[in-house]
Design a protein around this motif. Structure first.
Motif, PDB file in Angstrom:
ATOM      1  N   MET A  84      40.881   4.106  10.263  1.00 46.42           N
ATOM      2  CA  MET A  84      41.550   5.041  10.979  1.00 46.42           C
ATOM      3  C   MET A  84      40.915   6.490  10.343  1.00 46.42           C
ATOM      4  N   THR A  85      40.974   7.489  11.152  1.00 46.25           N
ATOM      5  CA  THR A  85      40.885   9.069  10.567  1.00 46.25           C
ATOM      6  C   THR A  85      42.064   9.676  10.498  1.00 46.25           C
ATOM      7  N   ILE A  86      42.203  10.433   9.498  1.00 45.44           N
ATOM      8  CA  ILE A  86      43.468  11.149   9.148  1.00 45.44           C
ATOM      9  C   ILE A  86      42.997  12.476   9.038  1.00 45.44           C
ATOM     10  N   VAL A  87      43.692  13.513  10.033  1.00 49.82           N
ATOM     11  CA  VAL A  87      43.484  14.930   9.918  1.00 49.82           C
ATOM     12  C   VAL A  87      44.779  15.494   9.883  1.00 49.82           C
ATOM     13  N   ALA A  88      44.777  16.818   9.220  1.00 47.76           N
ATOM     14  CA  ALA A  88      46.113  17.647   9.266  1.00 47.76           C
ATOM     15  C   ALA A  88      45.578  18.767  10.306  1.00 47.76           C
ATOM     16  N   LEU A  89      47.027  19.072  11.064  1.00 44.53           N
ATOM     17  CA  LEU A  89      47.035  20.262  11.867  1.00 44.53           C
ATOM     18  C   LEU A  89      47.355  21.666  11.322  1.00 44.53           C
ATOM     19  N   THR A  90      46.718  22.472  11.227  1.00 52.02           N
ATOM     20  CA  THR A  90      47.192  23.821  10.687  1.00 52.02           C
ATOM     21  C   THR A  90      46.524  25.141  11.487  1.00 52.02           C
ATOM     22  N   ASP A  91      47.278  26.206  11.024  1.00 49.26           N
ATOM     23  CA  ASP A  91      46.817  27.336  11.592  1.00 49.26           C
ATOM     24  C   ASP A  91      45.935  27.998  10.990  1.00 49.26           C
ATOM     25  N   PHE A  92      44.924  28.913  11.839  1.00 51.67           N
ATOM     26  CA  PHE A  92      43.888  29.478  11.080  1.00 51.67           C
ATOM     27  C   PHE A  92      44.261  30.645  10.086  1.00 51.67           C
ATOM     28  N   HIS A  93      45.530  31.172  10.341  1.00 54.03           N
ATOM     29  CA  HIS A  93      46.013  32.030   9.502  1.00 54.03           C
ATOM     30  C   HIS A  93      46.979  31.901   8.592  1.00 54.03           C
ATOM     31  N   ALA A  94      47.229  30.614   8.517  1.00 55.89           N
ATOM     32  CA  ALA A  94      48.400  30.343   7.783  1.00 55.89           C
ATOM     33  C   ALA A  94      47.926  29.824   6.204  1.00 55.89           C
ATOM     34  N   PRO A  95      48.646  30.251   5.231  1.00 53.40           N
ATOM     35  CA  PRO A  95      48.121  29.946   3.898  1.00 53.40           C
ATOM     36  C   PRO A  95      48.337  28.473   3.381  1.00 53.40           C
ATOM     37  N   SER A  96      47.811  27.380   4.265  1.00 47.91           N
ATOM     38  CA  SER A  96      48.060  26.202   4.017  1.00 47.91           C
ATOM     39  C   SER A  96      46.738  25.439   3.776  1.00 47.91           C
ATOM     40  N   TRP A  97      45.722  25.960   3.531  1.00 43.11           N
ATOM     41  CA  TRP A  97      44.535  25.344   2.916  1.00 43.11           C
ATOM     42  C   TRP A  97      44.675  24.705   1.729  1.00 43.11           C
ATOM     43  N   ASN A 103      44.311  17.825  -2.078  1.00 41.50           N
ATOM     44  CA  ASN A 103      44.229  17.163  -0.922  1.00 41.50           C
ATOM     45  C   ASN A 103      44.865  15.640  -1.073  1.00 41.50           C
ATOM     46  N   PRO A 104      45.733  15.463  -0.248  1.00 41.20           N
ATOM     47  CA  PRO A 104      46.362  14.283  -0.573  1.00 41.20           C
ATOM     48  C   PRO A 104      45.239  12.998  -0.082  1.00 41.20           C
ATOM     49  N   GLY A 105      44.105  13.184   0.485  1.00 46.45           N
ATOM     50  CA  GLY A 105      43.480  12.152   0.956  1.00 46.45           C
ATOM     51  C   GLY A 105      42.999  12.131   2.355  1.00 46.45           C
ATOM     52  N   ILE A 106      43.457  13.183   3.193  1.00 49.60           N
ATOM     53  CA  ILE A 106      43.002  13.591   4.546  1.00 49.60           C
ATOM     54  C   ILE A 106      41.442  13.555   4.558  1.00 49.60           C
ATOM     55  N   ASP A 107      41.024  13.172   5.855  1.00 49.61           N
ATOM     56  CA  ASP A 107      39.651  13.390   6.331  1.00 49.61           C
ATOM     57  C   ASP A 107      39.150  14.865   6.395  1.00 49.61           C
ATOM     58  N   GLY A 108      40.105  15.604   6.984  1.00 52.95           N
ATOM     59  CA  GLY A 108      39.742  16.858   7.363  1.00 52.95           C
ATOM     60  C   GLY A 108      40.985  17.624   8.130  1.00 52.95           C
ATOM     61  N   PHE A 109      40.734  18.982   8.720  1.00 50.99           N
ATOM     62  CA  PHE A 109      41.687  19.612   9.171  1.00 50.99           C
ATOM     63  C   PHE A 109      41.437  19.840  10.823  1.00 50.99           C
ATOM     64  N   LEU A 110      42.390  19.892  11.640  1.00 48.51           N
ATOM     65  CA  LEU A 110      42.080  20.489  12.934  1.00 48.51           C
ATOM     66  C   LEU A 110      42.940  21.912  12.991  1.00 48.51           C
ATOM     67  N   VAL A 111      42.211  22.748  13.388  1.00 49.33           N
ATOM     68  CA  VAL A 111      42.836  24.386  12.998  1.00 49.33           C
ATOM     69  C   VAL A 111      43.234  24.743  14.442  1.00 49.33           C
ATOM     70  N   LYS A 112      44.289  25.376  14.391  1.00 51.49           N
ATOM     71  CA  LYS A 112      44.955  25.836  15.783  1.00 51.49           C
ATOM     72  C   LYS A 112      44.398  27.444  15.883  1.00 51.49           C
ATOM     73  N   PRO A 113      44.140  27.843  16.912  1.00 48.49           N
ATOM     74  CA  PRO A 113      44.129  27.363  18.430  1.00 48.49           C
ATOM     75  C   PRO A 113      43.068  26.225  18.338  1.00 48.49           C
ATOM     76  N   ILE A 114      43.630  24.984  18.746  1.00 51.47           N
ATOM     77  CA  ILE A 114      42.647  23.983  19.147  1.00 51.47           C
ATOM     78  C   ILE A 114      41.566  24.098  20.216  1.00 51.47           C
ATOM     79  N   ASP A 115      40.283  23.843  19.896  1.00 54.16           N
ATOM     80  CA  ASP A 115      39.155  23.936  20.945  1.00 54.16           C
ATOM     81  C   ASP A 115      39.189  22.575  21.616  1.00 54.16           C
TER      82      ASP A 115
END
Length: 139
Positions: A84-97, A103-115
């Protein structure tokens, strides 16, 4: 991609929502993609669902500090069996990078607003990854 009844039930997205708001767009886009979705409000509920039927994609929504190494590691142990693929959802302006070492081992980020095109690509990549893994294991 032609979906059979069997592949549709295996190719779903699991969203673990721990207090994230504004997920209507994500839900709407996944509906437009005709992608089966399961929602979980806690790591325990998400793990129960994943153990019953592993998803192709897990989206972690909420506070980035809730994406603990423990829950990601549990999903990863399932992933060894079903890829399975594991991604985290985050805001582009949030200091959450997260820094790479955090990194706890996720494959990547989905950044809001989602395209829509980006989400379609992530979902199709997850489907393909799981399909290739299944074919390699059972083919």
């Amino acid at each position: 991609m032609i979906a059979t009844e069997e592949s549709t039930t295996k190719n779903y997205v699991l969203i673990m929502n721990q207090g994230a708001d504004d997920l209507e767009r994500l839900d709407s886009l996944l509906t437009q993609l005709r992608c089966p979705v399961e929602w979980a409000d806690s790591p325990e509920q998400a793990m129960r669902k994943a153990l019953q039927l592993p998803p192709c994609l897990v989206i972690l929504a909420g506070n980035p500090y809730d994406w603990s190494y423990g829950i990601v590691h549990r999903f990863r142990s399932l992933s060894d069996q079903c890829s399975m693929t594991i991604v985290a959802l985050t805001d582009f302006h949030a200091p959450s990078w997260l820094r790479q070492e955090e990194n706890p081992g996720i494959d990547g980020f989905l950044v809001k607003p989602i395209d829509q095109d980006v989400l379609r690509s992530v979902v199709h990549s997850a489907w393909a990854r799981q399909s290739c893994s299944t074919a390699a294991c059972y083919g």
